[in-house]
Write a protein that holds these residues in place. Structure first.
Motif, mmCIF file in Angstrom:
data_model
loop_
_atom_site.group_PDB
_atom_site.id
_atom_site.type_symbol
_atom_site.label_atom_id
_atom_site.label_comp_id
_atom_site.label_asym_id
_atom_site.label_seq_id
_atom_site.Cartn_x
_atom_site.Cartn_y
_atom_site.Cartn_z
ATOM 1 N N PRO A 168 16.902 0.675 11.090
ATOM 2 C CA PRO A 168 17.241 -0.541 10.339
ATOM 3 C C PRO A 168 16.300 -1.690 10.691
ATOM 4 N N GLY A 169 15.899 -2.423 9.667
ATOM 5 C CA GLY A 169 14.989 -3.541 9.858
ATOM 6 C C GLY A 169 13.521 -3.199 9.687
ATOM 7 N N GLU A 170 13.218 -1.914 9.691
ATOM 8 C CA GLU A 170 11.832 -1.501 9.543
ATOM 9 C C GLU A 170 11.429 -1.425 8.076
ATOM 10 N N SER A 171 10.175 -1.064 7.858
ATOM 11 C CA SER A 171 9.623 -1.047 6.503
ATOM 12 C C SER A 171 9.073 0.330 6.155
ATOM 13 N N LEU A 172 9.021 0.599 4.861
ATOM 14 C CA LEU A 172 8.362 1.783 4.321
ATOM 15 C C LEU A 172 7.688 1.395 3.014
ATOM 16 N N ARG A 173 6.623 2.100 2.712
ATOM 17 C CA ARG A 173 5.935 1.899 1.441
ATOM 18 C C ARG A 173 5.889 3.226 0.706
ATOM 19 N N LEU A 174 6.538 3.274 -0.441
ATOM 20 C CA LEU A 174 6.518 4.464 -1.278
ATOM 21 C C LEU A 174 5.411 4.333 -2.313
ATOM 22 N N SER A 175 4.766 5.427 -2.581
ATOM 23 C CA SER A 175 3.733 5.460 -3.616
ATOM 24 C C SER A 175 4.059 6.538 -4.628
ATOM 25 N N CYS A 176 3.668 6.280 -5.852
ATOM 26 C CA CYS A 176 3.841 7.247 -6.924
ATOM 27 C C CYS A 176 2.496 7.356 -7.638
#
Length: 116
Positions: free
Chosen positions: A14-22
């Motif tokens: 919790p509190g962290e980040s992710l970057r999704l790509s398509c």
């Protein structure tokens, strides 16, 4: 028609980040409105964010201020930057492209898990 492939999912705290790509293959990417949906176990698939051909954006209330969506028509990609992740963001995230005449295409999904 384009084909879509998501990437970037994973497990975070919790509190962290992710970057999704398509990433899209095929022609006509710039003509598609693009959206990110998610589906948690036992729940319906819901729209999280979308971006139109002209760059207009939409965000679900639950992610406003935390998620951003962007597209790069030169690279045929659409990204979802997810910050301040919460356990309730845990779901399979899908990329969807749509254009006129009922043309719709979905990616296969990528799992996002937010847990301490």
């Amino acid at each position: 028609q384009v084909q879509l492939v998501e990437s970037g999912g994973g497990s975070v705290q919790p509190g962290e980040s992710l970057r999704l790509s398509c990433a899209a293959s095929g022609s006509g990417f710039s003509l598609y409105t693009l959206g990110w949906y998610r589906q948690a176990p036992g729940k319906q698939r819901e729209l999280v964010a979308a971006i139109t051909t002209s760059g207009g954006t939409y965000f679900a209330d639950s992610v406003k201020g935390r998620f951003t969506i962007s597209r790069d028509n030169a690279k045929n990609t659409v990204n979802l930057q997810m910050n301040s992740l919460k356990p309730e963001d845990t779901a399979v995230y899908y990329c969807k492209g749509s254009r006129g005449a009922g043309v719709v295409t979905w990616g296969q999904g990528t799992q996002v898990t937010v847990s301490s």
